[in-house]
Design a protein around this motif. Structure first.
Motif, PDB file in Angstrom:
ATOM      1  N   ASN A 275       0.821  -1.217   0.000  1.00  0.00           N
ATOM      2  CA  ASN A 275       0.000   0.000   0.000  1.00  0.00           C
ATOM      3  C   ASN A 275       0.854   1.265   0.000  1.00  0.00           C
ATOM      4  OD1 ASN A 275       1.018  -0.057   2.558  1.00  0.00           O
ATOM      5  ND2 ASN A 275      -0.948   0.090   3.634  1.00  0.00           N
ATOM      6  N   GLY A 276       2.170   1.104  -0.142  1.00  0.00           N
ATOM      7  CA  GLY A 276       3.066   2.249  -0.213  1.00  0.00           C
ATOM      8  C   GLY A 276       3.482   2.813   1.133  1.00  0.00           C
ATOM      9  N   ARG A 277       3.111   2.144   2.233  1.00  0.00           N
ATOM     10  CA  ARG A 277       3.398   2.661   3.570  1.00  0.00           C
ATOM     11  C   ARG A 277       4.357   1.712   4.297  1.00  0.00           C
ATOM     12  NH1 ARG A 277       0.830   6.596   5.562  1.00  0.00           N
ATOM     13  NH2 ARG A 277      -0.986   6.257   4.203  1.00  0.00           N
ATOM     14  N   ALA A 278       5.305   2.299   5.051  1.00  0.00           N
ATOM     15  CA  ALA A 278       6.246   1.502   5.843  1.00  0.00           C
ATOM     16  C   ALA A 278       5.657   1.211   7.217  1.00  0.00           C
ATOM     17  CB  ALA A 278       7.568   2.243   5.989  1.00  0.00           C
ATOM     18  N   TYR A 279       6.060   0.070   7.785  1.00  0.00           N
ATOM     19  CA  TYR A 279       5.558  -0.344   9.091  1.00  0.00           C
ATOM     20  C   TYR A 279       6.721  -0.811   9.971  1.00  0.00           C
ATOM     21  CZ  TYR A 279       0.892  -0.232   7.051  1.00  0.00           C
ATOM     22  OH  TYR A 279      -0.277   0.184   6.453  1.00  0.00           O
ATOM     23  N   LEU A 280       6.596  -0.556  11.277  1.00  0.00           N
ATOM     24  CA  LEU A 280       7.547  -1.043  12.261  1.00  0.00           C
ATOM     25  C   LEU A 280       6.973  -2.276  12.959  1.00  0.00           C
ATOM     26  CD1 LEU A 280       8.681   2.327  13.889  1.00  0.00           C
ATOM     27  CD2 LEU A 280       9.815   1.049  12.060  1.00  0.00           C
ATOM     28  N   LYS A 281       7.867  -3.181  13.372  1.00  0.00           N
ATOM     29  CA  LYS A 281       7.470  -4.392  14.082  1.00  0.00           C
ATOM     30  C   LYS A 281       7.882  -4.272  15.548  1.00  0.00           C
ATOM     31  CE  LYS A 281       8.223  -8.396  12.196  1.00  0.00           C
ATOM     32  NZ  LYS A 281       8.906  -9.539  11.554  1.00  0.00           N
ATOM     33  N   ILE A 282       7.065  -4.794  16.441  1.00  0.00           N
ATOM     34  CA  ILE A 282       7.394  -4.839  17.865  1.00  0.00           C
ATOM     35  C   ILE A 282       7.408  -6.301  18.306  1.00  0.00           C
ATOM     36  CG2 ILE A 282       6.722  -4.151  20.200  1.00  0.00           C
ATOM     37  CD1 ILE A 282       7.586  -1.828  18.425  1.00  0.00           C
ATOM     38  N   PRO A 283       8.565  -6.823  18.724  1.00  0.00           N
ATOM     39  CA  PRO A 283       8.616  -8.213  19.184  1.00  0.00           C
ATOM     40  C   PRO A 283       7.925  -8.344  20.542  1.00  0.00           C
ATOM     41  CG  PRO A 283      10.752  -7.161  19.456  1.00  0.00           C
ATOM     42  CD  PRO A 283       9.894  -6.175  18.736  1.00  0.00           C
ATOM     43  N   MET A 284       6.874  -9.115  20.583  1.00  0.00           N
ATOM     44  CA  MET A 284       6.075  -9.238  21.791  1.00  0.00           C
ATOM     45  C   MET A 284       6.701 -10.254  22.764  1.00  0.00           C
ATOM     46  SD  MET A 284       3.758  -7.041  21.230  1.00  0.00           S
ATOM     47  CE  MET A 284       2.661  -7.402  22.607  1.00  0.00           C
ATOM     48  N   ASN A 285       6.798  -9.829  24.039  1.00  0.00           N
ATOM     49  CA  ASN A 285       7.237 -10.699  25.133  1.00  0.00           C
ATOM     50  C   ASN A 285       8.665 -11.242  24.938  1.00  0.00           C
ATOM     51  OD1 ASN A 285       4.762 -10.492  26.599  1.00  0.00           O
ATOM     52  ND2 ASN A 285       3.840 -11.910  25.125  1.00  0.00           N
ATOM     53  N   TYR A 286       9.472 -10.510  24.195  1.00  0.00           N
ATOM     54  CA  TYR A 286      10.889 -10.885  24.087  1.00  0.00           C
ATOM     55  C   TYR A 286      11.666 -10.344  25.283  1.00  0.00           C
ATOM     56  CZ  TYR A 286      15.592 -11.472  22.209  1.00  0.00           C
ATOM     57  OH  TYR A 286      16.900 -11.843  22.046  1.00  0.00           O
ATOM     58  N   PHE A 287      11.369  -9.101  25.663  1.00  0.00           N
ATOM     59  CA  PHE A 287      12.038  -8.485  26.801  1.00  0.00           C
ATOM     60  C   PHE A 287      11.134  -8.558  28.021  1.00  0.00           C
ATOM     61  CE2 PHE A 287      13.881  -6.486  23.067  1.00  0.00           C
ATOM     62  CZ  PHE A 287      15.231  -6.548  23.354  1.00  0.00           C
ATOM     63  N   GLU A 288      11.733  -8.845  29.162  1.00  0.00           N
ATOM     64  CA  GLU A 288      10.964  -8.859  30.404  1.00  0.00           C
ATOM     65  C   GLU A 288      10.646  -7.432  30.838  1.00  0.00           C
ATOM     66  OE1 GLU A 288      13.078 -11.000  33.354  1.00  0.00           O
ATOM     67  OE2 GLU A 288      13.056 -12.896  32.242  1.00  0.00           O
ATOM     68  N   PRO A 289       9.444  -7.202  31.409  1.00  0.00           N
ATOM     69  CA  PRO A 289       9.122  -5.862  31.889  1.00  0.00           C
ATOM     70  C   PRO A 289      10.036  -5.458  33.027  1.00  0.00           C
ATOM     71  CG  PRO A 289       7.485  -7.436  32.616  1.00  0.00           C
ATOM     72  CD  PRO A 289       8.358  -8.170  31.656  1.00  0.00           C
ATOM     73  N   ARG A 290      10.293  -4.159  33.148  1.00  0.00           N
ATOM     74  CA  ARG A 290      11.172  -3.652  34.213  1.00  0.00           C
ATOM     75  C   ARG A 290      10.450  -2.594  35.019  1.00  0.00           C
ATOM     76  NH1 ARG A 290      17.291  -3.104  31.768  1.00  0.00           N
ATOM     77  NH2 ARG A 290      17.348  -5.036  30.630  1.00  0.00           N
TER      78      ARG A 290
END
Length: 290
Positions: A275-290
Motif C-alpha cells: 500500500n506504499g506505507r512503511a511499518y515497524l514491528k514490535i517483538p512481543m514478550n521478548y524483553f521482560e518488563p522492568r
C-alpha cells in the motif's frame, strides 16, 4: 595538529547530543550522530533536527565530507540518510555494526533479504582507522560495551565518545542492551581516559541531573578527577558490580524497539508494503518488563 571547531546540537525529547565539527582553515567538516525526529504517538518522522544542522552548515560555509554514526542508537532514529542526500556526503559507522544487524535481525525476525553486511553505509571503519577532515586528523577507536559495535572518533583534541561516558556527574552509560557488556565498557573507558588530559570528551547524551542545564563536554582530566564512576580509579570488578547493579534498575528506552529496526538499516525506514506505507514491528514478550 589542527583541532576542530565543534558545534553541538541538543535534542531535548531524547536527551541526545548531535555534533558538527570542522577544520577552520579548509572549512571541511563532519556531522556526528544526527537525530531524525520521531513522534511515537503519531508514528510520524520529521527533519527538524536535521534541518537545524543543515542550516548551520550552509550558513557557516562548511563542506561536509563525512556523516558519522558511532553506533546504531536505541533511543532515537538516525538522520544520516537524509543529511547524506542533502549534502551529497558519505555515511560511515564501525565495522562491528554487522554483529548488531545479525542480532536484531533475529529479534525482529526479519526476512532473509535483509542485508547484515553493513552495506547500508558507504564506509565501515575498523579499529584504528585514520582519515582526514580537512587538516584535522581523525582516528577511530573501537569502544564497545554500551553496544557491541560502538566506536569513538578522535578528531584532533576532540573525542566523540557516543554513549560510553556520560558527563562527570552522571558517570557512564548502561551496558545491558543485547550485545552490551560492562566488562567491555570498562576497557573502552580505560582507553578514553588514556587520551591526553586536555582532550575534549563530547558525550552522546545528558539527562541533566539535579536540574542543571544540559551539558556535552568535559576534558579527560575532569573525568579522571570528578566522574562519579571513575574518580577513584576503580578496578574492573568494582566498576562492573556498580554498573550491572544500576542497569538492573533501568527501564528500557522508550523508543528502543522502534529505533533499532530503523538504525540497523542505516537510519532508513523499512521498505514500504504493497500500500506504499512503511511499518515497524514490535517483538512481543521478548524483553521482560522492568
Amino acid at each position: 595538529m589542527t583541532n576542530p571547531i565543534v558545534k553541538p546540537f541538543w535534542d531535548a525529547p531524547t536527551g541526545s547530543w548531535q555534533y558538527v565539527f570542522h577544520d577552520p582553515k579548509t572549512m571541511k567538516g563532519a556531522i556526528v550522530d544526527p537525530v531524525l525526529d520521531f513522534d511515537p504517538l503519531a508514528g510520524a518522522t520529521s527533519t527538524s533536527n536535521a534541518e537545524r544542522i543543515l542550516s548551520y552548515v550552509q550558513d557557516t560555509g562548511i563542506e561536509i565530507v563525512w556523516i558519522l554514526d558511532t553506533h546504531p542508537h536505541a533511543d532515537h532514529f538516525s538522520a544520516a540518510p537524509w543529511l547524506s542526500q542533502q549534502l551529497d556526503a558519505p555515511m560511515a559507522i564501525g565495522a562491528q555494526v554487522t554483529g548488531v544487524q545479525k542480532l536484531w535481525k533475529d529479534i525482529y525476525n526479519l526476512s532473509d533479504d535483509f542485508a547484515v553486511d553493513g552495506s547500508q553505509w558507504d564506509q565501515l571503519f575498523v579499529d584504528g582507522a585514520e582519515f582526514m577532515v580537512g587538516d584535522v586528523p581523525v582516528r577511530v577507536m573501537f569502544s564497545p560495551g554500551h553496544t557491541l559495535a560502538s566506536i569513538s572518533y578522535i578528531a584532533g583534541d576532540a573525542a566523540f565518545v557516543h554513549d560510553t561516558l556520560m558527563m562527570p556527574d552522571s558517570g557512564s552509560s548502561r551496558a545491558d542492551f543485547p550485545g552490551g557488556s560492562s566488562k567491555a565498557l570498562y576497557q573502552s573507558i580505560q582507553g578514553i581516559l588514556a587520551l591526553p588530559d586536555d582532550t575534549r570528551v563530547f558525550v552522546g547524551h545528558d539527562y541533566a541531573p539535579n536540574g542543571r542545564d544540559p551539558a556535552c563536554v568535559a576534558t579527560v582530566a575532569e573525568h579522571k578527577t570528578s566522574n562519579i564512576h571513575f574518580h577513584d580509579n576503580p578496578d574492573e570488578q568494582s566498576f562492573r558490580a556498580l554498573r550491572d547493579s544500576r542497569d538492573r534498575t533501568l527501564a528500557l528506552p522508550k523508543l528502543m524497539l522502534a529505533a533499532l529496526q530503523v538504525n540497523i538499516r542505516g537510519g532508513r525506514l523499512p521498505e514500504p508494503e504493497d500500500n506504499g506505507r512503511a511499518y515497524l514491528k514490535i517483538p512481543m514478550n521478548y524483553f521482560e518488563p522492568r
